[in-house]
Every structure is written in structure tokens, then in C-alpha cells.
Design a protein around this motif. Structure first.
Motif, short mmCIF file in Angstrom:
data_model
loop_
_atom_site.label_atom_id
_atom_site.label_comp_id
_atom_site.label_asym_id
_atom_site.label_seq_id
_atom_site.Cartn_x
_atom_site.Cartn_y
_atom_site.Cartn_z
N PHE A 1 0.79 -1.22 0.00
CA PHE A 1 0.00 0.00 0.00
C PHE A 1 0.83 1.28 0.00
N SER A 2 2.11 1.19 -0.29
CA SER A 2 2.95 2.39 -0.30
C SER A 2 2.48 3.41 -1.32
N THR A 3 2.20 2.96 -2.53
CA THR A 3 1.78 3.90 -3.58
C THR A 3 0.47 4.58 -3.23
N LEU B 1 0.11 8.60 -2.65
CA LEU B 1 -0.81 9.41 -3.46
C LEU B 1 -1.85 10.12 -2.60
N ALA B 2 -2.23 9.48 -1.50
CA ALA B 2 -3.25 10.07 -0.63
C ALA B 2 -2.70 11.17 0.25
N TRP C 1 -11.84 8.06 -4.26
CA TRP C 1 -12.44 6.86 -4.85
C TRP C 1 -11.45 6.17 -5.80
N VAL C 2 -10.58 6.94 -6.46
CA VAL C 2 -9.57 6.34 -7.33
C VAL C 2 -8.55 5.57 -6.48
N LEU C 3 -8.19 6.15 -5.34
CA LEU C 3 -7.26 5.46 -4.44
C LEU C 3 -7.88 4.17 -3.92
N LEU C 4 -9.17 4.23 -3.61
CA LEU C 4 -9.85 3.02 -3.15
C LEU C 4 -9.84 1.96 -4.25
N LEU C 5 -10.10 2.37 -5.48
CA LEU C 5 -10.04 1.42 -6.60
C LEU C 5 -8.64 0.83 -6.76
N GLY D 1 1.00 13.88 -7.00
CA GLY D 1 -0.21 14.01 -6.19
C GLY D 1 -0.54 15.45 -5.89
N HIS D 2 0.48 16.28 -5.77
CA HIS D 2 0.25 17.70 -5.53
C HIS D 2 -0.25 18.41 -6.78
#
Length: 192
Positions: free
Chosen positions: A39-41, A45-46, A165-169, A157-158
Motif C-alpha cells: 500500500f505504499s503507492t 498518493l493520498a 475513490w480512485v485510491l480506493l479502486l 499528487g500535488h
């Protein structure tokens, strides 16, 4: 069905902390890399866009490299056991040690390049653990590969914010690929 999935996703997103400090992000990266390293990426990103890219590059990469070094110690311990299931996956120690000794700089570069990309680096970790690759050199390769990758993700990300929702996907996609690979390996017929 899509409405149910979207509803579930919106409920899950509520549990995600809206803001984390840099030390907490580093702790999360350490724990992720010391365990499953999956889950690093999404973490970067979050949360990384809230910080300067150089901060995430240096401190995030150092935390992730330290976690991966702890994971390497666990791999070494597991590979040193006499468990039958380990023997199926572990490469021959003699062959691995010869390969690592014959080209240590190539191994260092492979580890650094694997960290500098979003591609899975599990096979390299197992080979490095089986060959008892030196831990300080392993940490340094991860750090050198991680600094530009983590800084780039923070900058991206900045500049281009990623919706939750994209991160969740992305997280669901990682989990689906992992489960599919486990299923595929179980149903594959053995050698005839």
C-alpha cells in the motif's frame, strides 16, 4: 450493483484520516513495508501531496527502506527454517550466493531500480534474503531508489490530485490481483 459498490466505497472513505503528519506518514510507510508492502503507492498518493516532495522523498523513502529491511530480516528467518512449504519457494542458497557474489553491483542496481518503480519487487527480495545480501547495502539501495520515486509521487499528487475513490479502486485492484495470483497458483496442475 454499482450503486451498492459506490455506497460501500463512500462508507469506507469516511474511515480514512483526512490529514496525517509527516511522522505518521513515515510510520505508516514503515509498517506497510515491514509487512505486506502493498500500500505504499496509495499511501503516497493520498497523503504525500500535503508535504514538500523532498521531505517525502527523503523521510518517506528512509522509513520505507527501514521497513523493508525489517521485512528482509523476517524473510531470512523464514528461509532458515526447515518448513517444507518454504523449501518449495526458496531458491537454492548456493546458487543465489554465487550469483550475488559474481555481480554485487548488478544486484544493488536491481534492488534500487525495483524500488524506483511501482512494480512488485518480491522476487528480488526473496533472492536477496536467500543470498544473505548485506542489510546496510540493501537499505542503501532501497533508499537511493526510493527517494526519487517517493518525491515524484508526492509531486504528482500535488499537481494532479487523486480523488479518494480512485485510491480506493487502486487498493481494491491490488487486492484482486493478489487474490487472483493465489487462486491461479492453487488451480495450476502440477508437472506431469
Amino acid at each position: 450493483m454499482p450503486a451498492v459498490v459506490l455506497s460501500l466505497a463512500s462508507q469506507l472513505i469516511r474511515f480514512v484520516p483526512p490529514d496525517v503528519s509527516l511522522p505518521l506518514l513515515c510510520l505508516l510507510l514503515f509498517v506497510d513495508n515491514a509487512t505486506f508492502a502493498a500500500f505504499s503507492t496509495p499511501l503516497l498518493l493520498a497523503y504525500a501531496p500535503r508535504f514538500e516532495p523532498w521531505q517525502v522523498g527523503v523521510f518517506g523513502a528512509a522509513s520505507a527502506a527501514a521497513g523493508s529491511t525489517v521485512q528482509m530480516l523476517m524473510f531470512r528467518w523464514i528461509l532458515a527454517t526447515d518448513w517444507a512449504w518454504v523449501k518449495r519457494f526458496a531458491p537454492s542458497r548456493d546458487r543465489v550466493e554465487k550469483a550475488l557474489a559474481s555481480s554485487p553491483s548488478a544486484t544493488f542496481l536491481a534492488i534500487a531500480f525495483a524500488r524506483a518503480t511501482p512494480l512488485p519487487d518480491g522476487p528480488i527480495k526473496i533472492v536477496a534474503a536467500a543470498g544473505r545480501y548485506p542489510l546496510p547495502r540493501y537499505f542503501l539501495a532501497l533508499l537511493l531508489g526510493g527517494v526519487p520515486y517517493f518525491a515524484l509521487l508526492a509531486w504528482l499528487g500535488h499537481e494532479f490530485p487523486v480523488p479518494p475513490w480512485v485510491l480506493l479502486l487502486l487498493v481494491v485492484g491490488v487486492a484482486v490481483v493478489f487474490l487472483f495470483e493465489r487462486w491461479r497458483k492453487r488451480v495450476r496442475p502440477g508437472p506431469a
